[in-house]
Design an enzyme around this catalytic site. Structure first.
Site, PDB file in Angstrom:
ATOM      1  N   HIS A 220      -8.696   7.947  -3.422  1.00  0.00           N
ATOM      2  CA  HIS A 220      -8.586   9.029  -4.146  1.00  0.00           C
ATOM      3  C   HIS A 220      -8.668   8.484  -5.494  1.00  0.00           C
ATOM      4  O   HIS A 220      -8.547   9.293  -6.513  1.00  0.00           O
ATOM      5  CB  HIS A 220      -6.809   9.535  -4.037  1.00  0.00           C
ATOM      6  N   ASP A 251      -8.243   7.159   2.957  1.00  0.00           N
ATOM      7  CA  ASP A 251      -8.215   7.011   1.506  1.00  0.00           C
ATOM      8  C   ASP A 251      -8.752   5.627   1.203  1.00  0.00           C
ATOM      9  O   ASP A 251      -8.268   4.591   0.695  1.00  0.00           O
ATOM     10  CB  ASP A 251      -6.571   6.774   1.002  1.00  0.00           C
ATOM     11  N   SER A 338      -1.837   2.660  -7.199  1.00  0.00           N
ATOM     12  CA  SER A 338      -2.737   3.018  -6.130  1.00  0.00           C
ATOM     13  C   SER A 338      -4.050   2.284  -6.603  1.00  0.00           C
ATOM     14  O   SER A 338      -4.585   1.786  -7.463  1.00  0.00           O
ATOM     15  CB  SER A 338      -3.484   4.640  -6.446  1.00  0.00           C
TER      16      SER A 338
END
Length: 389
Positions: A220, A251, A338
């Site tokens: 992402h 992901d 992330s």
């Protein structure tokens, strides 16, 4: 997306142990890993080294049992760092005990629990279970665990009703928070996007068979095909991602490094030096784990489960996204973490994917909850080899 799991992805939109090094003395391990691990567990560095030794020795014994034909369902480290091995019969249990490990015969075999989990995945691929945070096989509990943020939604009710037919093999945990998604360049350091104020964290460097260099990251973080910058300089360009909002996703993603750029084989520990990466062997549930991330820095906890399916909620009101194949940990993360690097001992583990909405982290000893994309699965999918010391 900003990072939450209902969950949340842990990018910031500008818009959000594997087996350790071989047994030995404290000199065997990176001093910064020992320092932070000791701090997170409130033990001495010598005890931290001994703990890593014991985990490595036990995991080595487990691998030998498997090679010798002992049928192992699953295994996990308990709170005392002792390896507990789930087996199906008395003969295998005896072999496990003879190897100096703890044997257990669970009520439900791993194959049964995996079938249940796959059935729930199939249902989620047809109807996104809004309000259900995640589901996975909990090898310690010996059940499929379903975590729920809002059991009152129509989709959640239907999902839980479908799961109820597996009564006794399923455990439902309510009251969870929704979750969302949360650059030489050090893994764990900050990376920004050209043309926006968003940021993620740097993952690991790897090569393909031809020697071409890539950044391995959370999918992402590069879904828009971004050019990636570290300290204002472009170092990579997004090449492929398996993440897509509003659909079943994985992901993981990769970005091609620019000429002259490289990803360090040291993980940034934010003020505590760096930890060297010597391999990428997957840590068992219960193993000690730390991560570097641009928002919360260096935080530590433990591996909980693998093959976790998560329903990510978009804080901006976009559609929920079901992501499969994640790991869950007690490492605390926030938006912007992330893509950041998880490591157990000297073994790279994965990249931050997401965590609970509104979670705040106060330092290395402040555990929480997070989800990460396992590194080994990503390397295998893209045919890459991890860069190590």
């Amino acid at each position: 997306m900003a990072a939450t799991v209902a969950g949340a992805l842990l990018s910031v939109s500008g818009v959000a142990a594997a087996q350790a090094a071989p047994s030995g003395s404290a000199d065997t391990y990176d001093p910064q890993m020992l320092k932070t691990l000791a701090a997170s567990l409130d033990i001495s560095q010598a005890d931290a080294a001994d703990r890593l030794d014991r985990q490595a020795d036990q995991q080595g014994a487990l691998e030998k049992l498997r090679k010798d034909g002992v049928k192992v369902d699953s295994a996990f480290f308990d709170a005392d760092a002792a390896l507990v091995v789930n087996v199906g019969d008395k003969a295998d249990a005896a072999e496990v005990r003879n190897a100096g490990l703890t044997a257990r015969t669970p009520d439900h075999r791993a194959e049964k629990l995996e079938r249940i989990k796959k059935a729930l995945d199939k249902r989620a691929s047809e109807i996104t279970p809004e309000g259900v945070t995640s589901w996975s096989v909990d090898v310690e509990a010996g059940k499929v665990e379903i975590r729920v943020a809002d059991a009152g939604t129509k989709a959640a009710k239907g999902f839980l009703k479908a799961a109820s037919k597996y009564e006794g093999a399923v455990n439902v945990v309510k009251g969870e928070k929704p979750v969302t998604f949360q650059q030489s360049v050090l893994p764990g350091s900050k990376m920004t996007y050209s043309g926006s104020g968003g940021y993620c964290s740097v993952g690991y460097g790897a090569k393909d068979d031809s020697g071409k260099d890539f950044l391995v990251t959370a999918g992402h973080c590069i879904e828009d095909g971004d050019q990636l910058l570290n300290n204002g300089s472009q170092f990579a360009t997004a090449e492929d991602t398996r993440f897509a909002i509003g659909t079943d996703s994985v992901d993981m993603g990769i970005a091609a490094l620019e000429s002259g750029a490289s990803i360090s084989t040291d993980v940034d520990t934010y003020g505590n030096g760096s930890v060297k990466v010597e391999g990428g062997e997957r840590a068992l549930p219960g193993a000690d784990l730390c991560k570097g991330g641009a928002t919360t820095g260096w935080t530590c906890g433990k591996v909980q489960e693998y093959d976790v399916t998560v329903t990510y909620t978009d804080p901006s009101g976009g559609p929920d996204t079901v992501v499969t194949g994640l790991g869950r940990s007690t490492v605390c993360t926030e938006g912007g973490d992330s893509g950041g690097a998880y490591i157990s001992g000297s073994q790279a583990q994965g990249m931050t994917s997401g965590g609970p909405m509104g979670q705040t982290c106060g330092g290395v000893n402040d555990t929480g909850s997070s989800y990460f994309q396992p590194l080994d699965d990503t390397l295998e999918h893209y045919g890459l080899t991890l860069n190590t010391v």
